[in-house]
Write a protein that holds these residues in place. Structure first.
Motif, PDB file in Angstrom:
ATOM      1  N   TRP A 172       0.861  -1.184   0.000  1.00 32.72           N
ATOM      2  CA  TRP A 172       0.000   0.000   0.000  1.00 32.72           C
ATOM      3  C   TRP A 172       0.895   1.229   0.000  1.00 32.72           C
ATOM      4  O   TRP A 172       1.766   1.375   0.854  1.00 32.72           O
ATOM      5  N   THR A 194      -0.088   7.725  -3.014  1.00 30.17           N
ATOM      6  CA  THR A 194      -0.977   7.584  -4.180  1.00 30.17           C
ATOM      7  C   THR A 194      -2.256   6.830  -3.850  1.00 30.17           C
ATOM      8  O   THR A 194      -3.144   6.716  -4.696  1.00 30.17           O
ATOM      9  N   LYS A 195      -2.322   6.279  -2.623  1.00 31.95           N
ATOM     10  CA  LYS A 195      -3.464   5.478  -2.177  1.00 31.95           C
ATOM     11  C   LYS A 195      -3.767   4.349  -3.164  1.00 31.95           C
ATOM     12  O   LYS A 195      -4.914   4.150  -3.586  1.00 31.95           O
ATOM     13  N   THR A 196      -2.703   3.630  -3.495  1.00 32.49           N
ATOM     14  CA  THR A 196      -2.848   2.538  -4.459  1.00 32.49           C
ATOM     15  C   THR A 196      -2.275   1.242  -3.886  1.00 32.49           C
ATOM     16  O   THR A 196      -1.366   1.257  -3.049  1.00 32.49           O
ATOM     17  N   TRP A 197      -2.803   0.125  -4.385  1.00 31.04           N
ATOM     18  CA  TRP A 197      -2.327  -1.202  -4.015  1.00 31.04           C
ATOM     19  C   TRP A 197      -1.482  -1.782  -5.140  1.00 31.04           C
ATOM     20  O   TRP A 197      -1.716  -1.523  -6.316  1.00 31.04           O
ATOM     21  N   SER A 198      -0.494  -2.577  -4.753  1.00 28.67           N
ATOM     22  CA  SER A 198       0.294  -3.348  -5.721  1.00 28.67           C
ATOM     23  C   SER A 198       0.763  -4.604  -5.001  1.00 28.67           C
ATOM     24  O   SER A 198       0.370  -4.875  -3.864  1.00 28.67           O
TER      25      SER A 198
END
Length: 385
Positions: A175, A179-183
Motif C-alpha cells: 500500500w 498515491t493510495k494505491t495497491w500493488s
C-alpha cells in the motif's frame, strides 16, 4: 501440521563464540549497582497488558491492549481478553501524557503495527487501522486482508507480508499512502515457506523464511532460516547462502541484521538430540558480504533471580535489547539489562525513543492475576560503552 521450532533445551552458545581482532573475546559489561532507570508518569488509562507502543520521533504512543480478566503466564485461557480502543501519547522531554483519539475498534495486546511517515498502521483481525499522527484521526483501509498478513514499513510504503504458505500461497501486498494505491511485491525466490517475516534495510527489503517441508524441524536436519533481499529500484531479488541459524526477529544495525536470541535447540529427543548438536536461534547476516555469522561471545541466558529484565526492543539503531541484555554490534559488547529497583517483575512493551529505552506497563507478582498489571512507565538512557 508443522512442528514448533521453539527450543526444547536452552543451551549456552559459548562454543560458537567469535573473538575480537586480538584473539581475545570482547568484554561484557555487568549492570551497575546504581539503578539506571527513571520512573516516568504512569500511563493515564485503565490498567492493561500489551498496548501497541510506537516512537513517532517526538512522542511515545500507547494504544489499546488487553483490559479484561488477565490470563496467568503459560495458562490456556478459555476466552481472549477484552481489548481497549483508547490511547495516549508521552513526550519524554516534558514527561507529560496527552490523550489521543480512540481507535475505531478495540486493539488487542501486541497487535502488529508499522509506522510509515506520519501514519501508523495497525492490523486487527482482517482490518488495517490507520492513525494519522498530525490530524489525530483514525480511518480503516478499504480492503479486508487475511489474518496471516503482517505489516512492515518499507520506506514510504506499507508492505503486508503473508506469514505462511501453509494454507496456500498469497501475494505480498503493498500500500502506497502517497498515491493510495495497491500493488504486489515481486515473487520471491525462496519458494513455499512458513514463518515468513521481513525487515526494511538501507539496501532493500529483506525477507526471512523457512522452507515449507512435510515436517519442518523434525529429524536430524534443522529447518534453518533463509533470506532474500529485494532491490527496490530493479525489483530483483538476491539470495544468501545457508544460515546455520533457526531464526529470531531481526534488528537492522547498519549493513547487518541481528537476530538477538540466546536460545538454541538440539531438536529434542535423547541427548545429544535429533540434531546431534545445539543449533542457535540467533545470529547475524552481513548484507554487504552476504555472510552469516554467530553472535559474538554470546553470554548465557540470564538465570532466574539474577535481577535482569527481559526488555525487547529492536529498532534502536546501534543498540538492541533482548534476552535480558543490551547488545552493541559495533563493539560486540553485551550489557545486562537490570530490573528497576521498584519496577514490575516483567516488563511490558518497549521502544527506543532516540537513544532512550522506554518501557510501558508491566506485570508484577500477586495473588490474583487481575491485580498484577501495572501502568508504570520506565526509561533508561544507556551510557556509551
Amino acid at each position: 501440521m508443522r512442528r514448533s521450532l521453539l527450543p526444547a533445551v536452552v543451551l549456552c552458545l559459548a562454543a560458537l563464540a567469535a573473538c575480537g581482532p586480538d584473539g581475545a573475546p570482547p568484554p561484557r559489561e555487568a549492570a551497575t549497582t546504581a539503578d539506571p532507570w527513571a520512573h516516568l508518569p504512569d500511563l493515564p488509562l485503565a490498567e492493561r497488558d500489551g498496548p501497541v507502543v510506537v516512537w513517532t520521533g517526538a512522542e511515545v504512543l500507547a494504544i489499546g491492549g488487553d483490559i479484561g480478566e488477565a490470563c496467568p503466564p503459560s495458562a490456556d485461557c478459555a476466552r481472549p481478553n477484552e481489548a481497549a480502543a483508547d490511547g495516549a501519547a508521552l513526550d519524554p522531554a516534558t514527561r507529560a501524557w496527552r490523550p489521543i483519539a480512540d481507535a475505531p475498534r478495540p486493539v488487542p495486546a501486541y497487535s502488529p503495527r508499522a509506522l510509515v511517515g506520519a501514519e501508523l498502521f495497525v492490523v486487527v483481525d482482517r482490518a488495517v487501522l490507520v492513525y494519522d499522527l498530525a490530524a489525530d484521526r483514525w480511518t480503516t483501509l478499504p480492503r479486508r486482508i487475511d489474518s496471516w498478513y503482517q505489516p512492515v514499513a518499507d520506506g514510504d510504503r506499507l508492505v503486508l507480508l503473508s506469514g505462511s504458505d501453509e494454507n496456500g500461497a498469497r501475494p505480498d501486498l503493498v500500500w502506497t499512502p502517497a498515491t493510495k494505491t495497491w500493488s504486489e511485491l515481486p515473487d520471491d525466490p525462496l519458494g513455499p515457506s512458513f514463518d515468513r517475516s521481513a525487515v526494511s534495510t538501507p539496501r532493500g527489503l529483506v525477507l526471512g523464511a523457512h522452507e515449507l517441508v512435510a515436517d519442518p524441524g523434525a529429524g536430524a536436519n534443522p529447518s534453518y532460516v533463509e533470506a532474500a533481499l529485494l532491490d527496490r529500484a530493479t525489483g530483483g531479488w538476491r539470495t544468501f547462502g545457508p544460515s546455520g541459524q533457526l531464526g529470531a526477529p531481526w534488528a537492522v544495525v547498519g549493513d547487518r541484521l541481528i537476530g538477538l536470541s540466546l536460545d538454541s535447540s538440539d531438536g529434542g529427543g535423547d541427548p545429544p538430540g535429533d540434531y546431534g548438536r545445539p543449533v542457535p536461534f540467533g545470529g547475524r547476516l552481513d548484507l554487504a558480504t552476504g555472510a552469516w555469522s554467530p553472535l559474538p561471545d554470546p553470554p548465557p541466558p540470564p538465570a532466574a533471580g539474577t535481577g535482569s529484565w527481559p526488555v525487547f526492543a529492536l529498532d534502536g539503531g546501534p543498540l538492541v535489547a533482548g534476552s535480558g541484555y543490551l547488545y552493541d554490534d559495533a563493539t560486540a559488547r553485551w550489557r545486562e539489562v537490570p530490573r528497576p529497583a521498584h519496577g514490575p517483575a516483567r516488563p511490558g512493551p518497549a521502544v527506543w525513543a532516540g537513544d532512550t529505552l522506554v518501557v510501558v506497563t508491566g506485570q508484577d507478582d500477586g495473588r490474583d492475576w487481575p491485580g498484577v498489571r501495572t501502568n508504570e512507565v520506565w526509561s533508561w538512557t544507556p551510557a556509551a560503552p
